[in-house]
Scaffold this motif. Sequence first.
Motif, mmCIF file in Angstrom:
data_model
loop_
_atom_site.group_PDB
_atom_site.id
_atom_site.type_symbol
_atom_site.label_atom_id
_atom_site.label_comp_id
_atom_site.label_asym_id
_atom_site.label_seq_id
_atom_site.Cartn_x
_atom_site.Cartn_y
_atom_site.Cartn_z
ATOM 1 N N ASN A 202 -26.057 -1.020 0.891
ATOM 2 C CA ASN A 202 -25.463 -2.204 1.507
ATOM 3 C C ASN A 202 -25.527 -3.400 0.578
ATOM 4 O O ASN A 202 -24.607 -4.233 0.546
ATOM 5 C CB ASN A 202 -26.187 -2.523 2.822
ATOM 6 C CG ASN A 202 -25.568 -3.704 3.543
ATOM 7 O OD1 ASN A 202 -24.365 -3.766 3.750
ATOM 8 N ND2 ASN A 202 -26.411 -4.654 3.919
ATOM 9 N N ARG A 203 -26.592 -3.483 -0.208
ATOM 10 C CA ARG A 203 -26.726 -4.604 -1.137
ATOM 11 C C ARG A 203 -25.597 -4.604 -2.165
ATOM 12 O O ARG A 203 -24.967 -5.632 -2.423
ATOM 13 C CB ARG A 203 -28.094 -4.518 -1.831
ATOM 14 C CG ARG A 203 -28.494 -5.759 -2.581
ATOM 15 C CD ARG A 203 -29.988 -5.798 -2.818
ATOM 16 N NE ARG A 203 -30.464 -4.667 -3.603
ATOM 17 C CZ ARG A 203 -31.321 -3.748 -3.165
ATOM 18 N NH1 ARG A 203 -31.798 -3.822 -1.931
ATOM 19 N NH2 ARG A 203 -31.717 -2.765 -3.946
ATOM 20 N N SER A 204 -25.311 -3.444 -2.727
ATOM 21 C CA SER A 204 -24.253 -3.364 -3.740
ATOM 22 C C SER A 204 -22.877 -3.571 -3.124
ATOM 23 O O SER A 204 -22.015 -4.243 -3.718
ATOM 24 C CB SER A 204 -24.313 -2.013 -4.461
ATOM 25 O OG SER A 204 -24.037 -0.945 -3.571
ATOM 26 N N LEU A 205 -22.646 -3.048 -1.928
ATOM 27 C CA LEU A 205 -21.357 -3.219 -1.269
ATOM 28 C C LEU A 205 -21.154 -4.671 -0.831
ATOM 29 O O LEU A 205 -20.038 -5.199 -0.898
ATOM 30 C CB LEU A 205 -21.245 -2.275 -0.068
ATOM 31 C CG LEU A 205 -21.117 -0.792 -0.408
ATOM 32 C CD1 LEU A 205 -21.282 0.064 0.849
ATOM 33 C CD2 LEU A 205 -19.778 -0.495 -1.070
ATOM 34 N N SER A 206 -22.222 -5.315 -0.385
ATOM 35 C CA SER A 206 -22.115 -6.722 0.016
ATOM 36 C C SER A 206 -21.756 -7.594 -1.181
ATOM 37 O O SER A 206 -20.940 -8.524 -1.062
ATOM 38 C CB SER A 206 -23.439 -7.194 0.630
ATOM 39 O OG SER A 206 -23.698 -6.513 1.845
ATOM 40 N N ARG A 207 -22.334 -7.289 -2.329
ATOM 41 C CA ARG A 207 -22.000 -8.055 -3.528
ATOM 42 C C ARG A 207 -20.551 -7.801 -3.944
ATOM 43 O O ARG A 207 -19.859 -8.725 -4.397
ATOM 44 C CB ARG A 207 -22.961 -7.685 -4.655
ATOM 45 C CG ARG A 207 -24.381 -8.206 -4.433
ATOM 46 C CD ARG A 207 -25.337 -7.718 -5.503
ATOM 47 N NE ARG A 207 -26.706 -8.193 -5.241
ATOM 48 C CZ ARG A 207 -27.774 -7.770 -5.907
ATOM 49 N NH1 ARG A 207 -27.649 -6.883 -6.878
ATOM 50 N NH2 ARG A 207 -28.967 -8.249 -5.602
ATOM 51 N N ALA A 208 -20.091 -6.573 -3.781
ATOM 52 C CA ALA A 208 -18.693 -6.278 -4.085
ATOM 53 C C ALA A 208 -17.768 -7.056 -3.164
ATOM 54 O O ALA A 208 -16.745 -7.605 -3.596
ATOM 55 C CB ALA A 208 -18.432 -4.780 -3.956
ATOM 56 N N LEU A 209 -18.117 -7.109 -1.879
ATOM 57 C CA LEU A 209 -17.307 -7.856 -0.922
ATOM 58 C C LEU A 209 -17.276 -9.339 -1.279
ATOM 59 O O LEU A 209 -16.217 -9.981 -1.240
ATOM 60 C CB LEU A 209 -17.857 -7.653 0.489
ATOM 61 C CG LEU A 209 -17.067 -8.277 1.636
ATOM 62 C CD1 LEU A 209 -15.662 -7.710 1.709
ATOM 63 C CD2 LEU A 209 -17.798 -8.084 2.950
#
Length: 286
Positions: A202-209
């Motif tokens: 979730n941390r990596s996906l949140s940064r991508a978002l």
Amino acid sequence: MLIKTIEEVRALVREWKKQGCSIGFVPTMGALHEGHLSLLKQAVAENDRVIASVFVNPTQFGPNEDYASYPRDIQTDYSLCQSAGVDAVFHPEPEELYLPNRATTVHVTGLTDVLCGAKRPGHFDGVCLVLSKLFSIVNPDRAYFGQKDAQQVAVVRRMVRDLNFGVDVIASPIVREAGGLARSSRNAYLSAEEKAAALVLNRSLSRALQAMQSGERSADLIRRQVADQIAAEPLARIDYVEVVDFEDLRPVQGPMTRPVLVAVAVFFGTTRLIDNVVFGPELEVR
């Protein structure tokens, strides 16, 4: 009520239809958690009657996957369904749904050749086969799925469209634990150390978002950033990191001009977890 046979379900549905009731359906494999409960509660709020199924479907597991060890606790699952206001739970034995000499398959081309479909050959054929059976048995007006299984949602919507099932496929937002990990029945397999490591998803996906919201449109750069952040976690073993078109699930190369799905599948120990975000460029869905 807990129902074991197809005929009991059909008789119940016929009676509800005679009364003019709308019917919601939530198909599950059990081991229910807050993600399932959110689907059940949404179905109860939007329909006159609701059926949930609890069935660990053998046809969607590969030969080396966790069918035998998949968690099963029908009494707990049934109690949770009752607490959510579900009217009936369909819990058949495999022999009730699958004849020994069956000869019919259901295959959706294209959408099943990528992401989890490429990594788990035959998985979505099993999903489509069992859902075709369940839609035929339950005859619901609406069926509810979690956005965590984004590829499944896309595949089921295409199957429903192509086979003229009279059911609306509704995708609900991902439900997450306090630390951001997407709720999944397979989270129970994780050790405490693996569960802490899995927060990187979730941390990596949140940064991508955040990057996309700030104007980044390079699919290649987003893909690389997410992969690099996950790879930096020692306990993570990447199965795939992809940026694909939200509609046809084909990998996006170059600039993002349509809604995209940023999807990941990662092993922590022997446990494979999936997660995703949808963006684009004017649309955002968590």
